[in-house]
Design a protein around this motif. Structure first.
Motif, PDB file in Angstrom:
ATOM      1  N   SER A  74      -4.989   0.211  -9.519  1.00 25.52           N
ATOM      2  CA  SER A  74      -5.881  -0.052  -8.383  1.00 25.52           C
ATOM      3  C   SER A  74      -5.770  -1.505  -7.928  1.00 25.52           C
ATOM      4  N   ARG A  75      -5.621  -2.425  -8.865  1.00 26.07           N
ATOM      5  CA  ARG A  75      -5.457  -3.833  -8.474  1.00 26.07           C
ATOM      6  C   ARG A  75      -4.118  -4.067  -7.793  1.00 26.07           C
ATOM      7  N   ALA A  76      -3.087  -3.351  -8.230  1.00 26.02           N
ATOM      8  CA  ALA A  76      -1.783  -3.476  -7.583  1.00 26.02           C
ATOM      9  C   ALA A  76      -1.833  -2.945  -6.149  1.00 26.02           C
ATOM     10  N   VAL A  77      -2.554  -1.840  -5.935  1.00 28.20           N
ATOM     11  CA  VAL A  77      -2.693  -1.290  -4.581  1.00 28.20           C
ATOM     12  C   VAL A  77      -3.473  -2.253  -3.693  1.00 28.20           C
ATOM     13  N   ILE A  78      -4.539  -2.837  -4.217  1.00 29.29           N
ATOM     14  CA  ILE A  78      -5.324  -3.800  -3.441  1.00 29.29           C
ATOM     15  C   ILE A  78      -4.476  -5.022  -3.106  1.00 29.29           C
ATOM     16  N   PHE A  79      -3.719  -5.526  -4.083  1.00 24.71           N
ATOM     17  CA  PHE A  79      -2.863  -6.678  -3.848  1.00 24.71           C
ATOM     18  C   PHE A  79      -1.814  -6.369  -2.792  1.00 24.71           C
ATOM     19  N   ALA A  80      -1.169  -5.210  -2.883  1.00 26.25           N
ATOM     20  CA  ALA A  80      -0.152  -4.827  -1.898  1.00 26.25           C
ATOM     21  C   ALA A  80      -0.767  -4.669  -0.513  1.00 26.25           C
ATOM     22  N   ARG A  81      -1.970  -4.122  -0.455  1.00 28.36           N
ATOM     23  CA  ARG A  81      -2.660  -3.955   0.825  1.00 28.36           C
ATOM     24  C   ARG A  81      -2.954  -5.312   1.460  1.00 28.36           C
ATOM     25  N   VAL A  82      -3.428  -6.265   0.659  1.00 30.25           N
ATOM     26  CA  VAL A  82      -3.743  -7.598   1.183  1.00 30.25           C
ATOM     27  C   VAL A  82      -2.478  -8.305   1.638  1.00 30.25           C
ATOM     28  N   ILE A  83      -1.398  -8.191   0.880  1.00 29.05           N
ATOM     29  CA  ILE A  83      -0.122  -8.790   1.290  1.00 29.05           C
ATOM     30  C   ILE A  83       0.351  -8.187   2.611  1.00 29.05           C
ATOM     31  N   ALA A  84       0.231  -6.885   2.758  1.00 29.55           N
ATOM     32  CA  ALA A  84       0.633  -6.228   4.009  1.00 29.55           C
ATOM     33  C   ALA A  84      -0.248  -6.688   5.164  1.00 29.55           C
ATOM     34  N   GLN A  85      -1.541  -6.851   4.926  1.00 30.24           N
ATOM     35  CA  GLN A  85      -2.443  -7.291   5.983  1.00 30.24           C
ATOM     36  C   GLN A  85      -2.100  -8.712   6.439  1.00 30.24           C
ATOM     37  N   VAL A  86      -1.787  -9.588   5.502  1.00 31.09           N
ATOM     38  CA  VAL A  86      -1.393 -10.946   5.864  1.00 31.09           C
ATOM     39  C   VAL A  86      -0.050 -10.933   6.579  1.00 31.09           C
ATOM     40  N   ALA A  87       0.861 -10.098   6.124  1.00 29.26           N
ATOM     41  CA  ALA A  87       2.203 -10.048   6.716  1.00 29.26           C
ATOM     42  C   ALA A  87       2.179  -9.606   8.172  1.00 29.26           C
ATOM     43  N   ILE A  88       1.251  -8.727   8.536  1.00 28.31           N
ATOM     44  CA  ILE A  88       1.223  -8.271   9.935  1.00 28.31           C
ATOM     45  C   ILE A  88       0.273  -9.103  10.788  1.00 28.31           C
ATOM     46  N   GLY A  89      -0.365 -10.095  10.178  1.00 27.64           N
ATOM     47  CA  GLY A  89      -1.198 -11.008  10.957  1.00 27.64           C
ATOM     48  C   GLY A  89      -2.675 -10.710  10.943  1.00 27.64           C
ATOM     49  N   CYS A  90      -3.127  -9.810  10.109  1.00 28.12           N
ATOM     50  CA  CYS A  90      -4.557  -9.491  10.006  1.00 28.12           C
ATOM     51  C   CYS A  90      -5.181 -10.288   8.862  1.00 28.12           C
ATOM     52  N   THR A  91      -5.170 -11.616   8.991  1.00 32.73           N
ATOM     53  CA  THR A  91      -5.661 -12.447   7.888  1.00 32.73           C
ATOM     54  C   THR A  91      -7.159 -12.296   7.682  1.00 32.73           C
ATOM     55  N   SER A  92      -7.910 -12.117   8.757  1.00 30.97           N
ATOM     56  CA  SER A  92      -9.357 -11.924   8.585  1.00 30.97           C
ATOM     57  C   SER A  92      -9.637 -10.620   7.847  1.00 30.97           C
ATOM     58  N   LEU A  93      -8.868  -9.595   8.119  1.00 37.58           N
ATOM     59  CA  LEU A  93      -9.008  -8.332   7.409  1.00 37.58           C
ATOM     60  C   LEU A  93      -8.656  -8.502   5.934  1.00 37.58           C
ATOM     61  N   ALA A  94      -7.622  -9.293   5.637  1.00 39.73           N
ATOM     62  CA  ALA A  94      -7.242  -9.550   4.250  1.00 39.73           C
ATOM     63  C   ALA A  94      -8.339 -10.307   3.515  1.00 39.73           C
ATOM     64  N   VAL A  95      -8.943 -11.279   4.173  1.00 39.58           N
ATOM     65  CA  VAL A  95     -10.034 -12.038   3.551  1.00 39.58           C
ATOM     66  C   VAL A  95     -11.228 -11.125   3.295  1.00 39.58           C
ATOM     67  N   PHE A  96     -11.571 -10.293   4.244  1.00 36.94           N
ATOM     68  CA  PHE A  96     -12.680  -9.356   4.047  1.00 36.94           C
ATOM     69  C   PHE A  96     -12.362  -8.329   2.958  1.00 36.94           C
ATOM     70  N   SER A  97     -11.104  -7.908   2.856  1.00 36.67           N
ATOM     71  CA  SER A  97     -10.725  -6.980   1.794  1.00 36.67           C
ATOM     72  C   SER A  97     -10.919  -7.605   0.421  1.00 36.67           C
ATOM     73  N   LEU A  98     -10.464  -8.838   0.266  1.00 39.68           N
ATOM     74  CA  LEU A  98     -10.645  -9.523  -1.015  1.00 39.68           C
ATOM     75  C   LEU A  98     -12.117  -9.803  -1.301  1.00 39.68           C
ATOM     76  N   ALA A  99     -12.853 -10.215  -0.275  1.00 42.04           N
ATOM     77  CA  ALA A  99     -14.281 -10.479  -0.466  1.00 42.04           C
ATOM     78  C   ALA A  99     -15.027  -9.204  -0.835  1.00 42.04           C
ATOM     79  N   GLY A 100     -14.696  -8.099  -0.188  1.00 39.56           N
ATOM     80  CA  GLY A 100     -15.334  -6.824  -0.521  1.00 39.56           C
ATOM     81  C   GLY A 100     -15.041  -6.406  -1.944  1.00 39.56           C
ATOM     82  N   TRP A 101     -13.787  -6.595  -2.377  1.00 37.88           N
ATOM     83  CA  TRP A 101     -13.426  -6.254  -3.746  1.00 37.88           C
ATOM     84  C   TRP A 101     -14.183  -7.132  -4.740  1.00 37.88           C
ATOM     85  N   LEU A 102     -14.276  -8.425  -4.451  1.00 38.99           N
ATOM     86  CA  LEU A 102     -15.009  -9.335  -5.342  1.00 38.99           C
ATOM     87  C   LEU A 102     -16.496  -8.992  -5.386  1.00 38.99           C
ATOM     88  N   PHE A 103     -17.087  -8.703  -4.243  1.00 37.27           N
ATOM     89  CA  PHE A 103     -18.491  -8.303  -4.211  1.00 37.27           C
ATOM     90  C   PHE A 103     -18.718  -7.016  -4.999  1.00 37.27           C
TER      91      PHE A 103
END
Length: 120
Positions: A74-103
């Motif tokens: 599950s952590r590998a999927v989350i990490f890959a998802r965040v990398i993909a979000q940053v790669a396509i330019g959705c950095t705010s989405l990547a930050v919210f994804s990480l923040a949601g996971w941490l919360f």
């Protein structure tokens, strides 16, 4: 359920990403970003519900443990998802994804923590 969340949903993400980036289908990109925002909203809602349930019941919520392999996957999927979000330019989405996971992780810690009596 494990097949659905463990294989089919990540495969659908890869497929939508392929159709969007390689095939040039804008609808696939819209579906993929909508799906990612939906995951973020569900993660924040899960954290909120867990904390409210803990506050309302004033008892630790028994949540069954998971295997090490499942946590790593599950952590590998989350990490890959965040990398993909940053790669396509959705950095705010990547930050919210990480923040949601941490919360969500913090909410689980709060909800499953046993309160010790003051004299113990």
């Amino acid at each position: 359920m494990k097949l659905f969340s463990g294989f089919l949903l990540p495969a659908a993400e890869v497929g939508l990403g392929w159709f969007w980036l390689a095939g040039g289908h804008d609808v696939a990109g819209r579906l993929l970003t909508f799906y990612w925002w939906l995951i973020v909203a569900i993660t924040f809602a899960f954290a909120f519900v867990i904390v409210i349930a803990r506050l309302a019941s004033d008892r630790a919520i028994p949540i069954p443990g998971t295997t090490r392999a499942r946590r790593i996957r599950s952590r590998a999927v989350i990490f890959a998802r965040v990398i993909a979000q940053v790669a396509i330019g959705c950095t705010s989405l990547a930050v919210f994804s990480l923040a949601g996971w941490l919360f969500a992780m913090f909410a689980l810690l709060l909800a499953t923590d046993e309160k010790k009596p003051a004299g113990a």
